[in-house]
Motif scaffolding. Structure first.
Motif, PDB file in Angstrom:
ATOM      1  N   GLY A 175      53.211  31.326  17.975  1.00  0.00           N
ATOM      2  CA  GLY A 175      52.280  30.456  18.855  1.00  0.00           C
ATOM      3  C   GLY A 175      52.445  30.686  20.394  1.00  0.00           C
ATOM      4  O   GLY A 175      52.081  29.835  21.218  1.00  0.00           O
ATOM      5  N   ARG A 176      52.933  32.131  20.801  1.00  0.00           N
ATOM      6  CA  ARG A 176      53.018  32.224  22.025  1.00  0.00           C
ATOM      7  C   ARG A 176      51.768  32.917  22.812  1.00  0.00           C
ATOM      8  O   ARG A 176      51.732  32.918  23.936  1.00  0.00           O
ATOM      9  N   MET A 177      50.616  33.199  21.882  1.00  0.00           N
ATOM     10  CA  MET A 177      49.362  33.497  22.407  1.00  0.00           C
ATOM     11  C   MET A 177      48.607  32.391  23.221  1.00  0.00           C
ATOM     12  O   MET A 177      48.750  30.984  22.793  1.00  0.00           O
ATOM     13  N   GLY A 178      48.427  32.572  24.594  1.00  0.00           N
ATOM     14  CA  GLY A 178      47.738  31.734  25.446  1.00  0.00           C
ATOM     15  C   GLY A 178      48.730  30.940  26.050  1.00  0.00           C
ATOM     16  O   GLY A 178      48.282  30.215  27.194  1.00  0.00           O
ATOM     17  N   GLY A 179      49.999  31.395  25.843  1.00  0.00           N
ATOM     18  CA  GLY A 179      51.088  30.739  26.666  1.00  0.00           C
ATOM     19  C   GLY A 179      51.894  31.743  27.343  1.00  0.00           C
ATOM     20  O   GLY A 179      51.272  32.479  28.237  1.00  0.00           O
ATOM     21  N   GLU A 180      52.882  32.085  26.967  1.00  0.00           N
ATOM     22  CA  GLU A 180      53.675  33.557  27.344  1.00  0.00           C
ATOM     23  C   GLU A 180      53.067  34.696  27.427  1.00  0.00           C
ATOM     24  O   GLU A 180      53.020  35.501  28.358  1.00  0.00           O
ATOM     25  N   LEU A 181      52.193  34.656  26.357  1.00  0.00           N
ATOM     26  CA  LEU A 181      51.259  35.717  26.121  1.00  0.00           C
ATOM     27  C   LEU A 181      49.859  35.590  26.600  1.00  0.00           C
ATOM     28  O   LEU A 181      49.161  35.122  25.768  1.00  0.00           O
ATOM     29  N   HIS A 182      49.285  35.833  27.584  1.00  0.00           N
ATOM     30  CA  HIS A 182      48.307  35.479  27.955  1.00  0.00           C
ATOM     31  C   HIS A 182      47.106  36.089  27.345  1.00  0.00           C
ATOM     32  O   HIS A 182      46.090  35.468  26.879  1.00  0.00           O
ATOM     33  N   ALA A 183      47.144  37.525  27.192  1.00  0.00           N
ATOM     34  CA  ALA A 183      46.023  38.130  26.264  1.00  0.00           C
ATOM     35  C   ALA A 183      46.426  39.470  25.605  1.00  0.00           C
ATOM     36  O   ALA A 183      47.264  40.390  26.011  1.00  0.00           O
ATOM     37  N   LEU A 184      45.562  39.420  24.543  1.00  0.00           N
ATOM     38  CA  LEU A 184      46.152  40.544  23.487  1.00  0.00           C
ATOM     39  C   LEU A 184      44.944  41.184  22.843  1.00  0.00           C
ATOM     40  O   LEU A 184      44.331  40.368  22.379  1.00  0.00           O
ATOM     41  N   GLN A 185      44.647  42.299  23.039  1.00  0.00           N
ATOM     42  CA  GLN A 185      43.886  43.142  22.493  1.00  0.00           C
ATOM     43  C   GLN A 185      44.356  43.765  21.126  1.00  0.00           C
ATOM     44  O   GLN A 185      45.256  44.446  21.381  1.00  0.00           O
ATOM     45  N   LEU A 186      43.980  43.414  19.963  1.00  0.00           N
ATOM     46  CA  LEU A 186      44.590  43.703  18.856  1.00  0.00           C
ATOM     47  C   LEU A 186      43.787  44.740  17.857  1.00  0.00           C
ATOM     48  O   LEU A 186      42.537  44.609  17.675  1.00  0.00           O
ATOM     49  N   THR A 187      44.345  45.678  17.593  1.00  0.00           N
ATOM     50  CA  THR A 187      43.838  46.571  16.537  1.00  0.00           C
ATOM     51  C   THR A 187      44.971  46.643  15.380  1.00  0.00           C
ATOM     52  O   THR A 187      46.064  46.852  15.439  1.00  0.00           O
ATOM     53  N   ALA A 210      40.841  49.050   8.869  1.00  0.00           N
ATOM     54  CA  ALA A 210      40.887  49.176  10.231  1.00  0.00           C
ATOM     55  C   ALA A 210      40.000  47.975  11.050  1.00  0.00           C
ATOM     56  O   ALA A 210      39.044  47.559  10.620  1.00  0.00           O
ATOM     57  N   SER A 211      40.776  47.320  11.986  1.00  0.00           N
ATOM     58  CA  SER A 211      39.954  46.421  12.799  1.00  0.00           C
ATOM     59  C   SER A 211      40.329  46.232  14.060  1.00  0.00           C
ATOM     60  O   SER A 211      41.464  46.705  14.500  1.00  0.00           O
ATOM     61  N   ALA A 212      39.588  45.551  14.854  1.00  0.00           N
ATOM     62  CA  ALA A 212      39.848  45.523  16.138  1.00  0.00           C
ATOM     63  C   ALA A 212      39.455  44.116  16.737  1.00  0.00           C
ATOM     64  O   ALA A 212      38.320  43.595  16.246  1.00  0.00           O
ATOM     65  N   ALA A 213      40.072  43.273  17.516  1.00  0.00           N
ATOM     66  CA  ALA A 213      39.810  42.261  18.291  1.00  0.00           C
ATOM     67  C   ALA A 213      40.420  41.887  19.610  1.00  0.00           C
ATOM     68  O   ALA A 213      41.299  42.468  19.804  1.00  0.00           O
ATOM     69  N   ASN A 214      39.979  40.950  20.416  1.00  0.00           N
ATOM     70  CA  ASN A 214      40.401  40.560  21.672  1.00  0.00           C
ATOM     71  C   ASN A 214      40.605  39.269  21.635  1.00  0.00           C
ATOM     72  O   ASN A 214      40.009  38.357  21.197  1.00  0.00           O
ATOM     73  N   PHE A 215      41.702  38.530  22.422  1.00  0.00           N
ATOM     74  CA  PHE A 215      42.060  37.429  22.384  1.00  0.00           C
ATOM     75  C   PHE A 215      42.525  37.063  24.064  1.00  0.00           C
ATOM     76  O   PHE A 215      43.283  37.851  24.242  1.00  0.00           O
ATOM     77  N   GLN A 216      41.967  36.108  24.360  1.00  0.00           N
ATOM     78  CA  GLN A 216      42.236  35.720  25.728  1.00  0.00           C
ATOM     79  C   GLN A 216      42.604  34.436  25.762  1.00  0.00           C
ATOM     80  O   GLN A 216      41.645  33.463  25.385  1.00  0.00           O
ATOM     81  N   GLY A 217      43.666  34.014  26.162  1.00  0.00           N
ATOM     82  CA  GLY A 217      44.252  32.506  26.099  1.00  0.00           C
ATOM     83  C   GLY A 217      44.053  31.963  27.780  1.00  0.00           C
ATOM     84  O   GLY A 217      44.217  32.670  28.554  1.00  0.00           O
ATOM     85  N   ASP A 218      43.699  30.887  27.749  1.00  0.00           N
ATOM     86  CA  ASP A 218      43.374  30.299  29.161  1.00  0.00           C
ATOM     87  C   ASP A 218      44.292  29.181  29.304  1.00  0.00           C
ATOM     88  O   ASP A 218      44.572  28.385  28.389  1.00  0.00           O
TER      89      ASP A 218
END
Length: 90
Positions: free
Chosen positions: A60-72, A82-90
């Motif tokens: 649950g740290r996405m969008g809090g302590e961890l602001h943005a994660l580009q994930l592959t 194989a896959s890729a995605a981006n997550f940006q928390g505000d």
């Protein structure tokens, strides 16, 4: 407070045994990372399920302590998942 790359790597490896994890700090600010995660446990999983497993590992740290994660994510040895995605928390 931003998360350290070592902490992100450790959390993923603890939750996904045998995973190979590479974390890159994209902006040099300790707040925007790229993660590449390979795990044999991803075999047969959809990319959505693979990404959910990684996000669950981060507790649950996405969008809090961890602001943005580009994930592959991938299955070792270049198998089909194989896959890729981006997550940006505000």
């Amino acid at each position: 407070m931003p998360m350290a790359a070592d902490d992100i790597e450790r959390m993923i490896k603890d939750a996904i045994p045998g995973a190979t994890v590479r974390i890159d700090d994209l902006a040099g600010d300790g707040d925007h990372y790229a993660a590449h995660v390979e795990a044999s446990s991803f075999r047969g999983m959809s990319r959505v399920k693979q990404h959910q497993a990684v996000y669950a590992a981060l507790g649950g740290r996405m969008g809090g302590e961890l602001h943005a994660l580009q994930l592959t994510t991938a299955v070792p040895e270049g198998e089909h998942s194989a896959s890729a995605a981006n997550f940006q928390g505000d």
